[in-house]
Design an enzyme around this catalytic site. Structure first.
Site, PDB file in Angstrom:
ATOM      1  N   LYS A  23       0.831  -1.213   0.000  1.00 17.41           N
ATOM      2  CA  LYS A  23       0.000   0.000   0.000  1.00 17.41           C
ATOM      3  C   LYS A  23       0.864   1.261   0.000  1.00 17.41           C
ATOM      4  CE  LYS A  23      -1.615   1.497   4.132  1.00 17.41           C
ATOM      5  NZ  LYS A  23      -1.297   2.886   4.526  1.00 17.41           N
ATOM      6  N   ASN A  24       1.869   1.288   0.881  1.00 12.21           N
ATOM      7  CA  ASN A  24       2.649   2.518   1.039  1.00 12.21           C
ATOM      8  C   ASN A  24       3.653   2.746  -0.082  1.00 12.21           C
ATOM      9  OD1 ASN A  24       1.158   3.082   3.263  1.00 12.21           O
ATOM     10  ND2 ASN A  24       2.724   2.519   4.760  1.00 12.21           N
ATOM     11  N   ARG A  98      -4.522  10.776   4.776  1.00 12.74           N
ATOM     12  CA  ARG A  98      -3.458  11.783   4.826  1.00 12.74           C
ATOM     13  C   ARG A  98      -2.470  11.641   3.676  1.00 12.74           C
ATOM     14  NH1 ARG A  98      -3.052  14.444   9.502  1.00 12.74           N
ATOM     15  NH2 ARG A  98      -0.913  14.880   8.905  1.00 12.74           N
ATOM     16  N   CYS A 122      -5.353  13.223  13.392  1.00 13.52           N
ATOM     17  CA  CYS A 122      -5.213  11.825  13.022  1.00 13.52           C
ATOM     18  C   CYS A 122      -5.096  11.010  14.302  1.00 13.52           C
ATOM     19  CB  CYS A 122      -3.959  11.670  12.173  1.00 13.52           C
ATOM     20  SG  CYS A 122      -3.454   9.984  11.931  1.00 13.52           S
ATOM     21  N   ARG A 127       0.928  14.560  13.232  1.00 10.85           N
ATOM     22  CA  ARG A 127       1.298  14.432  11.822  1.00 10.85           C
ATOM     23  C   ARG A 127       1.310  15.746  11.049  1.00 10.85           C
ATOM     24  NH1 ARG A 127      -1.157   8.781   9.609  1.00 10.85           N
ATOM     25  NH2 ARG A 127       0.638   8.946   8.257  1.00 10.85           N
ATOM     26  N   ASP A 312       4.921   0.356  11.862  1.00  9.92           N
ATOM     27  CA  ASP A 312       3.705  -0.272  11.332  1.00  9.92           C
ATOM     28  C   ASP A 312       3.578  -1.749  11.730  1.00  9.92           C
ATOM     29  OD1 ASP A 312       3.057   2.144  10.245  1.00  9.92           O
ATOM     30  OD2 ASP A 312       3.727   1.661   8.219  1.00  9.92           O
ATOM     31  N   ILE A 334       8.109   6.839  16.661  1.00  7.46           N
ATOM     32  CA  ILE A 334       7.718   7.583  15.451  1.00  7.46           C
ATOM     33  C   ILE A 334       6.446   8.395  15.695  1.00  7.46           C
ATOM     34  CG2 ILE A 334       7.156   7.406  12.986  1.00  7.46           C
ATOM     35  CD1 ILE A 334       9.975   6.355  13.589  1.00  7.46           C
ATOM     36  N   ARG A 404      -8.461  -0.560   4.934  1.00  6.09           N
ATOM     37  CA  ARG A 404      -7.606   0.483   4.346  1.00  6.09           C
ATOM     38  C   ARG A 404      -6.258  -0.098   3.931  1.00  6.09           C
ATOM     39  NH1 ARG A 404      -7.300   5.986   7.523  1.00  6.09           N
ATOM     40  NH2 ARG A 404      -6.052   6.309   5.642  1.00  6.09           N
TER      41      ARG A 404
HETATM   42  N1  EPU Z   1       6.673  14.650  10.603  1.00  8.05           N
HETATM   43  C1  EPU Z   1       6.788  15.992  10.877  1.00  8.05           C
HETATM   44  N2  EPU Z   1       6.646  16.878   9.850  1.00  8.05           N
HETATM   45  C2  EPU Z   1       6.428  16.482   8.573  1.00  8.05           C
HETATM   46  C3  EPU Z   1       6.321  15.107   8.287  1.00  8.05           C
HETATM   47  C4  EPU Z   1       6.454  14.205   9.335  1.00  8.05           C
HETATM   48  O1  EPU Z   1       6.985  16.370  12.040  1.00  8.05           O
HETATM   49  O2  EPU Z   1       6.300  17.348   7.700  1.00  8.05           O
HETATM   50  C5  EPU Z   1       6.819  13.675  11.692  1.00  8.05           C
HETATM   51  C6  EPU Z   1       5.542  12.870  11.915  1.00  8.05           C
HETATM   52  O3  EPU Z   1       4.619  13.564  12.706  1.00  8.05           O
HETATM   53  C7  EPU Z   1       6.090  11.601  12.552  1.00  8.05           C
HETATM   54  C8  EPU Z   1       7.457  11.444  11.874  1.00  8.05           C
HETATM   55  O4  EPU Z   1       7.773  12.708  11.326  1.00  8.05           O
HETATM   56  O5  EPU Z   1       6.255  11.804  13.914  1.00  8.05           O
HETATM   57  C9  EPU Z   1       7.532  10.413  10.762  1.00  8.05           C
HETATM   58  O6  EPU Z   1       6.445  10.596   9.883  1.00  8.05           O
HETATM   59  P1  EPU Z   1       6.512  10.246   8.327  1.00  8.05           P
HETATM   60  O7  EPU Z   1       6.380  11.519   7.567  1.00  8.05           O
HETATM   61  O8  EPU Z   1       7.672   9.367   8.043  1.00  8.05           O
HETATM   62  O9  EPU Z   1       5.163   9.417   8.156  1.00  8.05           O
HETATM   63  P2  EPU Z   1       4.255   9.423   6.878  1.00  8.05           P
HETATM   64  O10 EPU Z   1       5.103   9.600   5.695  1.00  8.05           O
HETATM   65  O11 EPU Z   1       3.106  10.330   7.063  1.00  8.05           O
HETATM   66  C10 EPU Z   1       4.436   6.870   6.362  1.00  8.05           C
HETATM   67  C11 EPU Z   1       3.486   5.720   6.241  1.00  8.05           C
HETATM   68  C12 EPU Z   1       2.961   5.360   7.618  1.00  8.05           C
HETATM   69  C13 EPU Z   1       4.143   4.988   8.504  1.00  8.05           C
HETATM   70  C14 EPU Z   1       5.153   6.131   8.539  1.00  8.05           C
HETATM   71  C15 EPU Z   1       6.417   5.803   9.303  1.00  8.05           C
HETATM   72  C16 EPU Z   1       2.597   6.069   4.025  1.00  8.05           C
HETATM   73  C17 EPU Z   1       1.436   6.417   3.175  1.00  8.05           C
HETATM   74  N3  EPU Z   1       2.398   6.101   5.349  1.00  8.05           N
HETATM   75  O12 EPU Z   1       3.684   7.935   6.917  1.00  8.05           O
HETATM   76  O13 EPU Z   1       2.120   4.218   7.447  1.00  8.05           O
HETATM   77  O14 EPU Z   1       3.708   4.705   9.832  1.00  8.05           O
HETATM   78  O15 EPU Z   1       5.530   6.504   7.201  1.00  8.05           O
HETATM   79  O16 EPU Z   1       7.048   4.701   8.753  1.00  8.05           O
HETATM   80  O17 EPU Z   1       3.665   5.743   3.523  1.00  8.05           O
HETATM   81  C18 EPU Z   1       0.367   2.723   7.957  1.00  8.05           C
HETATM   82  O18 EPU Z   1       0.544   2.198   6.843  1.00  8.05           O
HETATM   83  O19 EPU Z   1      -0.339   2.200   8.850  1.00  8.05           O
HETATM   84  C19 EPU Z   1       1.020   4.001   8.246  1.00  8.05           C
HETATM   85  C20 EPU Z   1       0.597   4.824   9.196  1.00  8.05           C
END
Ligand code: EPU
Length: 428
Positions: A23-24, A98, A122, A127, A312, A334, A404
């Site tokens: 998915k990701n 998101r 969320c 996030r 995850d 995280i 999802r």
């Molecule tokens: N963060 C910030 N600012 C930003 C972006 C992120 O502070 O602009 C923080 C977040 O709040 C968090 C940390 O950085 O504390 C890491 O977040 P990241 O941006 O890596 O998460 P994401 O890209 O929104 C993806 C996966 C998530 C997975 C995380 C961590 C996708 C679509 N989603 O989210 O997947 O938990 O990386 O590996 O790729 C899931 O599939 O259940 C899921 C939540």
């Protein structure tokens, strides 16, 4: 719509599971189609609600998609984006998922402007998207936050630049990476996310004619090009789904052949921790065999960006540690609010104490079935795992989270001897 599931405990998961596409990885790949007016043909797309949401968003922008069902577990999708006429990702769609933010970079890079709704709250954490915004600004975009939207413009196109992420962000890296493919000049991303899903995106972009190197390391270099071309790409297997079924084998003292994936490179730290717990891994043709040693030993896990233990797979592992032979600790680094499954596991007789984002899990001999509530996608499967080994029956409410990110759970369990009439999908 399946709202609740009922699971009778005492079932062993033994058999073969076909692992679906990730998915990701699929979500950013779908968004990447916006970068080119030529067709992107993606294979091994999992049939999931989040994928449908991304397709709805793309259609809303003016893209057309042709979805072909290849099997129960996989679709192929042909995307054409020459008809894009709308550059707004609306709140109604972004609030559902998101990962909608992933259209930000591609729209801005190709059209020089876009407006994306801020995602809002969320379940698992605040996030923010500040790093997506700062990265786009580094590439020369002007950004205004107004009326709940991020309005971005780059009238003369984006310009290559150096940008260092202060913390690792997966979709943040993916967004800036996609934007930089069409920027003028060279972009260097430092402290970039190294997740396999980021690597898969970069590989697909290179097939489309981008010039990206260093993906899979902390420094990614992107030499901007003027146009991207048509390409065909197969999505990598879902390491989180595979890890989840590995835990299903471990917790139920069964064994599972994970077909279509070899997790050694995709989940190095996870494999190590599972071996400490007592799972045995062996390579098989086209996959990986996971066998229980008959024991569940305690372990300490701490979630980290790749190649560390993935957030995850934290909730699912915790369910197994609830019946380990001793005391474990689980630290979530995280997301600040990703221990919500603890309260539900306590209802099932687990012995867990939470302090901040850390949990001390004291193994108990037996969990007990109870009515519980799924709080997010991964937590929903952690409750299924607990239910499989609990005494009596567990009814899991709000199970819609599951669809999802996990496809065909009922069918995949049936392949593993989990008798389907013991899992009743209420409302089907
Ligand atoms: N963060 C910030 N600012 C930003 C972006 C992120 O502070 O602009 C923080 C977040 O709040 C968090 C940390 O950085 O504390 C890491 O977040 P990241 O941006 O890596 O998460 P994401 O890209 O929104 C993806 C996966 C998530 C997975 C995380 C961590 C996708 C679509 N989603 O989210 O997947 O938990 O990386 O590996 O790729 C899931 O599939 O259940 C899921 C939540």
């Amino acid at each position: 719509m399946v709202e609740k599931i009922k699971i009778r405990g005492g079932q062993k998961v033994s058999g073969k599971v076909q692992i679906s596409g990730a998915k990701n990885a699929a979500l950013p790949l779908l968004a990447a189609s916006i970068l080119s007016e030529n067709e992107l043909h993606l294979k091994n797309i999992p049939p999931l609600v989040d994928i449908t949401t991304m397709l709805t968003l793309l259609e809303n922008l003016g893209c057309s998609s042709l979805v072909t069902k290849n099997s129960m577990y996989a679709n192929s999708v042909k995307l054409k984006t020459d008809g894009i006429g709308n550059l707004v990702a609306p709140y109604e769609i972004v609030k559902k998922m998101r990962a909608s933010i992933l259209v930000f970079g591609p729209l801005l890079a190709r059209f020089g402007r876009c407006s994306i709704s801020l995602p809002g709250g969320c379940a698992i954490g605040v996030r923010p998207i500040d790093l997506h915004i700062r990265g786009m600004e580094a590439l020369g975009a002007r950004i205004e936050l107004k009326d709940g939207y991020v309005h971005a413009v780059a009238p003369n196109g984006l310009k290559g630049a150096e940008f260092e992420f202060p913390i690792s962000t997966v979709t943040g890296t993916e967004n800036i990476l996609m934007a930089a493919t069409l920027a003028d000049g060279v972009t260097v991303l430092k402290n970039a996310a190294m997740e396999p899903e980021v690597v898969d995106l970069a590989n697909c972009l290179n097939k489309m004619g981008a010039n990206i190197s260093g993906h899979g390391s902390k420094v990614i270099t992107i030499k901007g090009v003027q146009h991207l071309k048509a390409a065909v790409h197969e999505v990598i297997p879902d390491r989180v789904e595979a890890g989840t079924y590995a835990i299903a084998a471990g917790i139920t003292k069964g064994n599972v052949d994970l077909i279509g994936v070899n997790l050694r490179k995709l989940l190095p730290n996870f494999i190590e921790k599972m071996e400490q717990i007592g799972l045995i891994f062996s390579d098989i043709e086209n996959g990986l065999r996971v066998q229980s040693s008959g024991e569940i030993l305690p372990v300490d896990i701490e979630t980290e960006p790749f190649p560390g233990y993935p957030t995850d797979l934290q909730a699912q592992c915790m369910s197994m540690l609830c019946i380990a032979n001793g005391i474990s600790t689980v630290k979530e680094n995280i997301w600040e609010n990703r221990l919500m499954h603890v309260a539900e596991l306590l209802r099932m007789g687990a012995d867990i104490a939470v302090c901040g984002t850390q949990a001390k899990v004291c193994g108990v001999k037996q969990l007990k079935g109870a009515p519980v509530m799924a709080t997010d996608l991964r937590a929903s499967f952690s409750l299924i795992l607990a239910a499989l080994v609990a005494r009596g029956e567990t009814v899991i409410d709000r199970i819609y989270h599951l669809n999802r990110g996990y496809c065909c759970v009922k069918e995949k369990f049936a392949q593993c001897g989990v008798v389907v009439d013991k899992i009743m999908w209420v409302g089907e």
